[in-house]
Motif scaffolding. Structure first.
Motif, PDB file in Angstrom:
ATOM      1  N   PHE A 171      68.967  30.507 112.385  1.00  0.00           N
ATOM      2  CA  PHE A 171      68.739  29.732 111.636  1.00  0.00           C
ATOM      3  C   PHE A 171      67.083  30.115 111.225  1.00  0.00           C
ATOM      4  O   PHE A 171      66.659  30.361 110.061  1.00  0.00           O
ATOM      5  CB  PHE A 171      68.615  28.395 111.587  1.00  0.00           C
ATOM      6  N   LEU A 172      66.390  30.412 112.141  1.00  0.00           N
ATOM      7  CA  LEU A 172      64.826  31.066 111.988  1.00  0.00           C
ATOM      8  C   LEU A 172      64.706  32.267 111.648  1.00  0.00           C
ATOM      9  O   LEU A 172      63.621  32.773 111.415  1.00  0.00           O
ATOM     10  CB  LEU A 172      64.091  30.537 113.128  1.00  0.00           C
ATOM     11  N   SER A 173      65.639  33.253 111.756  1.00  0.00           N
ATOM     12  CA  SER A 173      65.695  34.655 111.647  1.00  0.00           C
ATOM     13  C   SER A 173      65.532  34.978 110.035  1.00  0.00           C
ATOM     14  O   SER A 173      64.972  35.982 109.850  1.00  0.00           O
ATOM     15  CB  SER A 173      67.092  35.457 111.894  1.00  0.00           C
ATOM     16  N   GLY A 174      65.666  34.071 109.305  1.00  0.00           N
ATOM     17  CA  GLY A 174      65.358  34.551 107.604  1.00  0.00           C
ATOM     18  C   GLY A 174      66.882  34.943 107.129  1.00  0.00           C
ATOM     19  O   GLY A 174      66.431  35.680 105.830  1.00  0.00           O
ATOM     20  N   ILE A 175      67.766  35.223 107.478  1.00  0.00           N
ATOM     21  CA  ILE A 175      69.127  35.806 106.955  1.00  0.00           C
ATOM     22  C   ILE A 175      69.495  34.680 105.758  1.00  0.00           C
ATOM     23  O   ILE A 175      69.219  33.735 105.987  1.00  0.00           O
ATOM     24  CB  ILE A 175      69.971  35.866 107.995  1.00  0.00           C
ATOM     25  N   ILE A 193      53.759  28.200 114.733  1.00  0.00           N
ATOM     26  CA  ILE A 193      53.649  29.628 115.008  1.00  0.00           C
ATOM     27  C   ILE A 193      54.813  30.300 114.110  1.00  0.00           C
ATOM     28  O   ILE A 193      54.806  31.143 113.183  1.00  0.00           O
ATOM     29  CB  ILE A 193      53.540  29.964 116.252  1.00  0.00           C
ATOM     30  N   ALA A 194      55.971  29.707 114.195  1.00  0.00           N
ATOM     31  CA  ALA A 194      57.387  30.106 113.654  1.00  0.00           C
ATOM     32  C   ALA A 194      57.289  30.049 112.255  1.00  0.00           C
ATOM     33  O   ALA A 194      57.700  31.006 111.354  1.00  0.00           O
ATOM     34  CB  ALA A 194      58.649  29.458 114.322  1.00  0.00           C
ATOM     35  N   MET A 195      56.683  28.837 111.842  1.00  0.00           N
ATOM     36  CA  MET A 195      56.753  28.657 110.297  1.00  0.00           C
ATOM     37  C   MET A 195      55.778  29.406 109.564  1.00  0.00           C
ATOM     38  O   MET A 195      55.842  29.435 108.152  1.00  0.00           O
ATOM     39  CB  MET A 195      56.823  27.138 110.176  1.00  0.00           C
ATOM     40  N   THR A 196      54.706  29.659 110.165  1.00  0.00           N
ATOM     41  CA  THR A 196      53.643  30.382 109.428  1.00  0.00           C
ATOM     42  C   THR A 196      53.217  31.830 109.714  1.00  0.00           C
ATOM     43  O   THR A 196      52.658  32.381 109.128  1.00  0.00           O
ATOM     44  CB  THR A 196      52.235  29.550 109.725  1.00  0.00           C
ATOM     45  N   THR A 197      54.057  32.422 110.771  1.00  0.00           N
ATOM     46  CA  THR A 197      53.928  33.741 111.120  1.00  0.00           C
ATOM     47  C   THR A 197      54.739  34.662 109.861  1.00  0.00           C
ATOM     48  O   THR A 197      55.565  34.320 109.423  1.00  0.00           O
ATOM     49  CB  THR A 197      54.318  34.182 112.337  1.00  0.00           C
ATOM     50  N   GLY A 208      60.151  30.022 117.572  1.00  0.00           N
ATOM     51  CA  GLY A 208      61.006  28.880 117.464  1.00  0.00           C
ATOM     52  C   GLY A 208      62.029  28.666 118.322  1.00  0.00           C
ATOM     53  O   GLY A 208      62.314  27.710 118.639  1.00  0.00           O
ATOM     54  N   GLY A 209      62.478  29.920 119.091  1.00  0.00           N
ATOM     55  CA  GLY A 209      63.513  29.929 119.950  1.00  0.00           C
ATOM     56  C   GLY A 209      63.089  29.257 121.345  1.00  0.00           C
ATOM     57  O   GLY A 209      63.780  28.293 121.904  1.00  0.00           O
ATOM     58  N   ILE A 210      61.827  29.553 121.668  1.00  0.00           N
ATOM     59  CA  ILE A 210      61.296  28.751 123.009  1.00  0.00           C
ATOM     60  C   ILE A 210      60.647  27.376 122.481  1.00  0.00           C
ATOM     61  O   ILE A 210      61.060  26.404 123.469  1.00  0.00           O
ATOM     62  CB  ILE A 210      59.809  29.442 123.351  1.00  0.00           C
ATOM     63  N   GLY A 211      60.451  26.876 121.528  1.00  0.00           N
ATOM     64  CA  GLY A 211      60.072  25.820 120.962  1.00  0.00           C
ATOM     65  C   GLY A 211      61.470  24.860 120.991  1.00  0.00           C
ATOM     66  O   GLY A 211      61.390  23.693 121.588  1.00  0.00           O
ATOM     67  N   SER A 212      62.455  25.546 120.781  1.00  0.00           N
ATOM     68  CA  SER A 212      63.787  25.046 120.377  1.00  0.00           C
ATOM     69  C   SER A 212      64.311  24.383 121.764  1.00  0.00           C
ATOM     70  O   SER A 212      65.016  23.483 122.080  1.00  0.00           O
ATOM     71  CB  SER A 212      64.900  25.530 119.540  1.00  0.00           C
TER      72      SER A 212
END
Length: 393
Positions: free
Chosen positions: A190-194, A316-320, A330-334
């Motif tokens: 989901f976080l990949s941006g596909i 970090i995941a949402m703003t980088t 995002g994966g580590i946070g998940s």
């Protein structure tokens, strides 16, 4: 090299670092308190048995943390680094399936022995799947010029690796690890941006495969999956007090510990439930002892610390701007967030008990080693994120 270290420490994420250190030290204190009776009665007759072993684990974890913190995260998309990680994963899974142990004690064959030390491959799998999927997607995005244009058939190989790991963990019936590894990979995708269309196609195929996998596991591993231990956990979840002298014993005593603590707790070291009433209190049920001894304030400290790490990861995941950094952070946070939910959900009765550790707090060598490596990697990602952010100002 000197310039690198100067830049590194100038952009070092001290908030993440000190939160991680605090949680590890807090966990060490609680392991000593929670495990003293178990150490006296069942181990070597000393109250600090688990404390001493966890100190050794933390010393090794410090080395692993430094490796993760100083190794540039961009290299995790390197072909040879990815092959090395996959080779390690393959060796561990083969080893687990042919020489694993633990089924009698835990209901799952989830441990191997390395040089006389117990190691849990599923803990390595949690971090590996984050780095491998993130690295694979990132490499594909470089070829397509943008990760938005990566197609489902372009990412089939890393997804196949993930499904093989899930199948192996499922066959060994480690339900807690299965759930967490599944949710970690979904989060990274989901976080990949596909693009949404590609995601829809991907999850349609995944759902179909998941149905076939679930059916196969139920058919061929019926006796292992639906054994007395697991059926008992489902029964306990629905009504623990109906099984207070059997499978509900641990859950009910966890409730008693939580209820006894109240707002301020009975005092550090003063728990009654750890005196033989709550089995293995230094592991999965350590939060019940924290609640009993330190009350709501102690619980809030732990949840607040872990929550801070999870929120920082997602920030970090949402703003980088870097998709690789986004997927890794995002994966580590998940991972940390889902595992905390599964642990606390089982202790509180919100979900069935699955037997996973509370991140940074519970006793366990493999868990703290892999979490420390993950925290080192996260801090490395944060360092590059802060450096790139300064360039944009």
């Amino acid at each position: 090299m000197k310039k690198y270290f100067a830049t590194y420490f100038r952009n070092f994420d001290y908030l993440l670092f000190f939160t991680y250190i605090f949680l590890c030290l807090f966990g060490l204190v609680m392991i000593y308190s929670a495990g003293m009776m178990v150490g006296i009665v069942y181990e070597d007759g000393t109250p600090d048995y688990f404390y001493r072993k966890q100190v050794i684990n933390l010393v090794i974890a410090a080395v692993v943390f430094c490796i993760g913190a100083f190794f540039p995260y961009k290299h995790y998309s390197n072909k040879f680094v990815m092959l090395f990680g996959m080779a390690m994963m393959a060796i561990l899974l083969v080893w687990l399936n042919f020489a694993g142990f633990g089924r009698e004690e835990t209901g799952s064959q989830s441990w191997i022995r390395v040089l006389g030390v117990s190691f849990q491959p599923s803990e390595y799998a949690k971090l590996f799947i984050i780095l491998y999927i993130a690295g694979s997607f990132y490499k594909k995005s470089l070829k397509e010029k943008s990760i938005q244009y990566v197609k489902p058939n372009d990412i089939g190989y890393p997804i196949a690796i993930w499904l093989i790991i899930l199948l192996s963990v499922g066959l060994e019936t480690d339900l807690g690890a299965f759930i967490i590894i599944f949710m970690i990979a979904i989060s990274v995708v989901f976080l990949s941006g596909i693009r949404g269309k590609s995601l829809f196609r991907f999850f349609t195929v995944l759902s179909a495969f998941g149905g076939v996998l679930a059916g196969a596991l139920a058919l061929f591993k019926h006796d292992s999956i639906f054994n007395a231990s697991r059926v008992g956990r489902l029964q306990v979840w629905s009504n623990p007090f109906a099984y207070e002298q059997g499978s509900g014993y641990q859950v009910i005593n966890g409730y008693l510990a939580i209820g006894q603590g109240g707002l301020e707790g009975v005092g550090l070291g003063q728990s009654v439930q750890k005196l033989g009433y709550l089995p293995e209190p230094q592991n999965d049920f350590i939060m019940a002892i924290i609640a009993e001894e330190l009350g709501v304030f102690g619980v809030a400290i732990v949840i607040g610390g872990i929550g801070l790490i999870v929120l920082r990861s997602f920030y970090i995941a949402m703003t980088t701007k870097d998709p690789l950094a986004r997927m890794i952070a995002g994966g580590i946070g998940s991972w940390i967030g889902f595992q905390t939910f599964v642990n606390l959900g089982g202790v509180s009765g919100v979900i069935p008990l699955t037997g996973v550790t509370l991140p940074f707090i519970s006793y366990g060598g493999t868990s703290i080693l892999m979490l420390s490596l993950a925290m080192g990697i996260l801090i490395n990602v944060s360092m590059y994120y802060k450096k790139d952010k300064k360039k944009l100002l």
